[in-house]
Design a protein around this motif. Structure first.
Motif, PDB file in Angstrom:
ATOM      1  N   ASN A 173      84.606  86.384  27.310  1.00  0.00           N
ATOM      2  CA  ASN A 173      85.271  85.529  26.488  1.00  0.00           C
ATOM      3  C   ASN A 173      85.496  86.132  25.144  1.00  0.00           C
ATOM      4  N   LEU A 174      86.630  86.719  25.018  1.00  0.00           N
ATOM      5  CA  LEU A 174      87.039  87.491  23.740  1.00  0.00           C
ATOM      6  C   LEU A 174      87.336  86.257  22.698  1.00  0.00           C
ATOM      7  N   ARG A 175      86.833  86.713  21.375  1.00  0.00           N
ATOM      8  CA  ARG A 175      87.285  85.521  20.269  1.00  0.00           C
ATOM      9  C   ARG A 175      87.900  86.620  19.167  1.00  0.00           C
ATOM     10  N   GLY A 176      88.269  85.835  18.153  1.00  0.00           N
ATOM     11  CA  GLY A 176      88.743  86.474  17.012  1.00  0.00           C
ATOM     12  C   GLY A 176      90.241  86.782  16.877  1.00  0.00           C
ATOM     13  N   PRO A 177      90.782  86.906  15.845  1.00  0.00           N
ATOM     14  CA  PRO A 177      92.461  87.250  15.523  1.00  0.00           C
ATOM     15  C   PRO A 177      92.972  88.368  16.574  1.00  0.00           C
ATOM     16  N   GLU A 178      92.042  89.344  16.644  1.00  0.00           N
ATOM     17  CA  GLU A 178      92.477  90.726  17.434  1.00  0.00           C
ATOM     18  C   GLU A 178      91.762  90.542  18.602  1.00  0.00           C
ATOM     19  N   LEU A 179      91.010  89.554  19.168  1.00  0.00           N
ATOM     20  CA  LEU A 179      90.494  89.669  20.471  1.00  0.00           C
ATOM     21  C   LEU A 179      89.189  90.818  20.304  1.00  0.00           C
ATOM     22  N   ASP A 180      88.565  91.314  19.455  1.00  0.00           N
ATOM     23  CA  ASP A 180      87.682  92.246  19.288  1.00  0.00           C
ATOM     24  C   ASP A 180      86.174  91.800  19.135  1.00  0.00           C
ATOM     25  N   HIS A 181      86.032  90.408  19.501  1.00  0.00           N
ATOM     26  CA  HIS A 181      84.858  89.894  19.085  1.00  0.00           C
ATOM     27  C   HIS A 181      84.539  89.134  20.639  1.00  0.00           C
ATOM     28  N   GLY A 182      83.235  88.706  21.005  1.00  0.00           N
ATOM     29  CA  GLY A 182      83.115  87.655  21.894  1.00  0.00           C
ATOM     30  C   GLY A 182      81.796  87.912  22.882  1.00  0.00           C
ATOM     31  N   LYS A 183      81.867  87.685  23.799  1.00  0.00           N
ATOM     32  CA  LYS A 183      80.641  87.866  24.953  1.00  0.00           C
ATOM     33  C   LYS A 183      81.313  88.101  25.987  1.00  0.00           C
ATOM     34  N   ALA A 184      80.479  89.216  26.710  1.00  0.00           N
ATOM     35  CA  ALA A 184      80.790  89.781  27.914  1.00  0.00           C
ATOM     36  C   ALA A 184      79.485  89.713  29.012  1.00  0.00           C
ATOM     37  N   TYR A 185      79.774  89.534  30.355  1.00  0.00           N
ATOM     38  CA  TYR A 185      78.481  89.259  31.047  1.00  0.00           C
ATOM     39  C   TYR A 185      78.863  90.245  32.342  1.00  0.00           C
ATOM     40  N   GLY A 186      77.789  90.979  32.884  1.00  0.00           N
ATOM     41  CA  GLY A 186      77.956  91.823  33.941  1.00  0.00           C
ATOM     42  C   GLY A 186      76.562  92.005  34.746  1.00  0.00           C
ATOM     43  N   VAL A 187      76.616  92.592  35.806  1.00  0.00           N
ATOM     44  CA  VAL A 187      75.622  93.036  36.624  1.00  0.00           C
ATOM     45  C   VAL A 187      75.293  94.370  36.073  1.00  0.00           C
ATOM     46  N   GLU A 188      73.764  94.525  35.913  1.00  0.00           N
ATOM     47  CA  GLU A 188      73.414  95.803  35.111  1.00  0.00           C
ATOM     48  C   GLU A 188      72.751  96.796  36.379  1.00  0.00           C
ATOM     49  N   ILE A 189      73.389  97.981  36.315  1.00  0.00           N
ATOM     50  CA  ILE A 189      73.211  98.994  37.385  1.00  0.00           C
ATOM     51  C   ILE A 189      72.189 100.156  36.451  1.00  0.00           C
ATOM     52  N   TRP A 190      71.036 100.187  36.917  1.00  0.00           N
ATOM     53  CA  TRP A 190      70.244 101.196  36.177  1.00  0.00           C
ATOM     54  C   TRP A 190      69.721 102.401  37.071  1.00  0.00           C
ATOM     55  N   ARG A 191      70.232 103.532  36.762  1.00  0.00           N
ATOM     56  CA  ARG A 191      69.840 104.673  37.761  1.00  0.00           C
ATOM     57  C   ARG A 191      70.104 104.081  39.168  1.00  0.00           C
ATOM     58  N   GLY A 192      71.068 103.730  39.544  1.00  0.00           N
ATOM     59  CA  GLY A 192      71.575 103.340  40.684  1.00  0.00           C
ATOM     60  C   GLY A 192      71.148 102.223  41.425  1.00  0.00           C
ATOM     61  N   LYS A 193      70.119 101.395  40.619  1.00  0.00           N
ATOM     62  CA  LYS A 193      69.771 100.361  41.168  1.00  0.00           C
ATOM     63  C   LYS A 193      70.004  98.944  40.466  1.00  0.00           C
ATOM     64  N   VAL A 194      70.473  97.809  41.209  1.00  0.00           N
ATOM     65  CA  VAL A 194      70.807  96.752  40.725  1.00  0.00           C
ATOM     66  C   VAL A 194      69.630  95.862  40.056  1.00  0.00           C
ATOM     67  N   LEU A 195      69.888  95.415  38.879  1.00  0.00           N
ATOM     68  CA  LEU A 195      68.682  94.842  38.062  1.00  0.00           C
ATOM     69  C   LEU A 195      68.924  93.348  38.180  1.00  0.00           C
ATOM     70  N   ASN A 196      67.958  92.429  38.130  1.00  0.00           N
ATOM     71  CA  ASN A 196      67.761  91.275  37.932  1.00  0.00           C
ATOM     72  C   ASN A 196      68.540  90.441  39.130  1.00  0.00           C
TER      73      ASN A 196
END
Length: 119
Positions: free
Chosen positions: A65-88
């Motif tokens: 979800n990008l916000r701002g006049p130049e779309l350089d702020h916002g929120k991003a969501y994703g699946v976290e991979i730490w040392r090859g293992k899926v978290l959460n």
């Protein structure tokens, strides 16, 4: 940005600098906005983790979800991979530090790919 617009801009002599230099480190939101579909489905990591030797730690972006006049702020969501293992349990989490660190598209190292093939 659509694939057609990106192709036109990269083939023209007047290509915008942020398109031709999209591999340079930048904030998460600036990095995602130049990718297809605002980076949804892409994998990103911080240069901080790469420099510390964490080669297989990254996020697989699920929504942006990008916000701002130049779309350089916002929120991003994703699946976290730490040392090859899926978290959460593979549930998307908010990607923290989007403005704090430099972010780049994640590309697996050759040794990481070879270890996955052997397993």
């Amino acid at each position: 940005m659509s694939a057609i617009a990106k192709e036109i801009l990269t083939k023209s002599a007047n290509a915008l600098p942020f398109i031709t230099k999209s591999t340079q480190p930048k904030s998460l939101y600036r990095a995602l906005k130049v990718m297809d579909a605002n980076g949804v489905g892409e994998t990103v990591t911080t240069t901080k983790l790469i420099n510390k030797g964490f080669a297989d730690c990254y996020y697989k972006v699920t929504s942006v979800n990008l916000r701002g006049p130049e779309l350089d702020h916002g929120k991003a969501y994703g699946v976290e991979i730490w040392r090859g293992k899926v978290l959460n349990e593979g549930k998307p989490v908010e990607i923290r530090g989007g403005l704090k660190w430099n972010w780049v598209k994640y590309t697996p190292t050759t040794e990481h790919v070879v270890s996955q093939v052997k397993a």
